[in-house]
Design a protein around this motif. Structure first.
Motif, PDB file in Angstrom:
ATOM      1  N   TYR A 154       1.670  -0.147   5.697  1.00 31.04           N
ATOM      2  CA  TYR A 154       1.844  -1.495   6.235  1.00 31.04           C
ATOM      3  C   TYR A 154       1.370  -2.542   5.232  1.00 31.04           C
ATOM      4  O   TYR A 154       1.985  -3.597   5.079  1.00 31.04           O
ATOM      5  N   GLU A 157       4.014  -2.975   2.725  1.00 27.57           N
ATOM      6  CA  GLU A 157       5.137  -3.725   3.291  1.00 27.57           C
ATOM      7  C   GLU A 157       4.789  -5.195   3.465  1.00 27.57           C
ATOM      8  O   GLU A 157       5.631  -6.074   3.285  1.00 27.57           O
ATOM      9  N   ASP A 166       8.709 -13.848   3.573  1.00 32.72           N
ATOM     10  CA  ASP A 166       9.034 -13.539   4.959  1.00 32.72           C
ATOM     11  C   ASP A 166       7.710 -13.487   5.727  1.00 32.72           C
ATOM     12  O   ASP A 166       7.168 -12.426   5.999  1.00 32.72           O
ATOM     13  N   GLN A 169       7.400 -11.684   9.244  1.00 32.94           N
ATOM     14  CA  GLN A 169       7.252 -10.231   9.140  1.00 32.94           C
ATOM     15  C   GLN A 169       5.841  -9.882   8.663  1.00 32.94           C
ATOM     16  O   GLN A 169       5.217  -8.953   9.167  1.00 32.94           O
ATOM     17  N   LEU A 173       3.013  -7.515  10.480  1.00 34.07           N
ATOM     18  CA  LEU A 173       2.365  -6.387   9.801  1.00 34.07           C
ATOM     19  C   LEU A 173       0.843  -6.554   9.798  1.00 34.07           C
ATOM     20  O   LEU A 173       0.104  -5.597  10.010  1.00 34.07           O
ATOM     21  N   ARG A 176      -0.488  -5.509  13.024  1.00 37.31           N
ATOM     22  CA  ARG A 176      -0.454  -4.053  13.154  1.00 37.31           C
ATOM     23  C   ARG A 176      -1.620  -3.397  12.427  1.00 37.31           C
ATOM     24  O   ARG A 176      -2.241  -2.467  12.910  1.00 37.31           O
TER      25      ARG A 176
END
Ligand SMILES: [Zn+2]
Ligand SMILES: [Zn+2]
Lengths: 186, 345
Positions: A154, A157, A166, A169, A173, A176
């Motif tokens: 993660y 990413e 982005d 997004q 993440l 998360r």
């Protein structure tokens, strides 16, 4: 409206089928829809005459409605649905609703599936499926745990998302990662 | 898939005498966005864009190979043909705005965006291919999940608009040809017994448990508390028993000279008729299928029969012959007769 198949019962389902190159729309009663296997089920309302009625709204809520209704109606913060909206339509509003109305939904879910707990594929952590108990987790744990690997993934990413600007997004993440780290601390 | 550009429905697969095709469907949703029934137009577009992006940037090659179709760019007849080819549901094509379909070249993979759930992945394969179809579905699922992070609950599994799909979100179905069991008049009893085992048996064409062409759809009903592998194993075990019964009944059936006569007459009509309705064709093809299975018509390949069942559907046929609207019925039945005769010549 009367069922267009048997001409007897009240039509409750609107059914679309493709017959001979055209989309045909018909109104059917629950029984006829079930017979043709094309009804959209409302698991919260159950069928009359059906072998295994899922759930009878009147039975379960009879006492509830009979007593005093609470003044404020709980609504899902994401989609705005109340439990009444869900049981009327047979459709849950959004994934968040399952948390908000968990206790109320559970009886009909159990009636439908017989079991309230998922045993199949798990997208977040394959480890939960493979490891039957905590002892095994400790004794077999060598390199980084599944969760640590997931966090690393993660993080990678998230960096990519930031690089691509982005931020939406990236924020997802970040949440998360935070969630996983908190879980690890417990 | 690589060696041929034939569609999945133009082939036959394992247990092809009884099992025509396999379908695996996975229902998935995005978190924090209302399910399709309660979505705004803007949210529809948002989901569509997110899925489109996830497919293009998907890690799996199968995800990247999918063609993106905006349903608003699709003509009416093309949309109906999609239903006939089992790529989309009637409900999906009845409203096209904010909906998209992702499609593999051989049509074995399709993804409906904003149908009953945000994402519905479907794998279709010839014959009995449950494990393989599920593997493909799962790879596609992983690939899309890496950017979409599908809504999941530790007890309820994948979260879906209709609670009937909770858990694995998987529906596994087999399309079965059961003419001998149908003729013995026990389909209602079988369907009743199967429903107690958490499986549904339905006629594919026609009403209730009587089906034109003796085609039936067998699928799992329970998706919560059973893993994908368990659900597939259950379905396989049951279908093996059904297949066994069907084959025994067929052996019995074709001993009668009347039945043999019916099989050969059906083949003869299909080869020489000038006008053929869909229903008549489906009935005759059903007899021919039995003939092939019992070695009476071994010169006709299953592939041909399977392909005809899809290619001669009204919209698909009109489309293939360059018509922008559905061909009128009379003309259609004549064209169908020509196509069938040519295929069986
Ligand atoms: Zn009715
Ligand atoms: Zn909600």
């Amino acid at each position: 409206m009367i069922c267009q198949s048997c001409g007897k019962h009240q039509a409750t389902t609107h059914v679309k089928t493709v017959i001979n190159g055209t989309v045909t729309e018909r109104n059917l009663c629950a029984e006829c829809a079930q017979k043709e296997g094309i009804g959209t089920w409302n698991p919260f309302q159950g069928f009359s005459g059906f072998e295994n009625p899922f759930f009878s709204l009147s039975n379960l809520f009879g006492s509830f409605l009979g007593s005093s209704l609470p003044e404020t109606v709980t609504r899902c913060p994401v989609c705005g649905s109340s439990f009444h909206d869900i049981s009327e339509s047979g459709k849950v509003g959004c994934s968040e609703c399952y948390d908000v109305f968990y206790e109320q939904l559970l009886p009909s879910i159990q009636r439908l599936h017989g079991s309230p707990s998922h045993t199949g594929k798990n997208p977040t952590s394959q480890a939960m499926q493979v490891m039957p108990n905590a002892e095994l987790t400790i004794s077999e744990q060598k390199g980084p745990s599944q969760e640590e690997q997931q966090i690393a993934q993660y993080e990678k990413e998230m960096q990519q998302a930031i690089a691509k600007q982005d931020f939406e997004q990236a924020a997802v993440l970040r949440d998360r990662i935070r969630e996983l780290k908190q879980k690890g601390e417990k | 898939m690589i060696h041929t550009n034939r569609k999945w429905y133009e082939k036959h697969g394992p247990q092809g005498d009884v099992v025509i095709s396999t379908r695996i469907r996975l229902a998935r949703n995005l978190p924090k966005i209302p399910f399709p029934e309660r979505m705004s137009q803007k949210q529809r577009e948002q989901v569509e864009a997110a899925v489109h992006k996830a497919v293009e940037h998907g890690s799996a090659a199968i995800a990247q190979s999918l063609r993106y179709v905006n349903m608003q760019d699709v003509s009416r007849i093309e949309a109906i043909s999609m239903v006939e080819r089992h790529l989309a549901s009637p409900d999906f094509i009845s409203q096209t705005s904010g909906r998209a379909l992702l499609l593999a070249a051989d049509e074995s993979i399709s993804v409906m965006v904003n149908e009953e759930d945000h994402v519905r992945m479907q794998i279709m394969m010839e014959g009995m291919n449950l494990e393989k179809a599920y593997q493909i579905a799962s790879v596609l699922d992983d690939s899309l999940n890496s950017s979409l992070h599908f809504a999941f609950h530790k007890d309820l599994g994948y979260l879906t608009q209709c609670p009937t799909n909770l858990g694995t979100g998987m529906r596994a179905s087999l399309m079965l040809h059961l003419p001998a069991l149908q003729e013995s008049g026990i389909m209602n009893r079988i369907a009743g017994n199967l429903s107690k085992l958490g499986l549904a048996l339905r006629g594919t064409y026609g009403e209730g448990t009587h089906s034109v062409g003796a085609l039936y759809q067998l699928s799992n009903q329970v998706s919560l508390g059973l893993s994908e592998t368990e659900a597939i194993a259950n379905l396989s075990t049951i279908v093996m028993q059904l297949m066994d019964q069907e084959r025994k009944a067929r052996q019995q059936m074709v001993r009668e000279v009347d039945k043999q006569d019916q099989i050969f007459r059906s083949a003869a009509i299909l080869k020489s008729a000038r006008v053929l309705s869909t229903d008549e064709m489906m009935k005759l093809l059903s007899h021919v299928r039995v003939g092939i299975a019992c070695g009476l018509l071994s010169e006709i390949p299953y592939d041909t029969v399977n392909a005809l069942m899809i290619r001669t559907q009204p919209a698909t046929m009109s489309l293939a012959y360059g018509h922008e609207d559905a061909i009128p019925v009379q003309e259609r039945d004549t064209l169908r007769a020509k196509i069938v005769a040519k295929a069986l010549a």
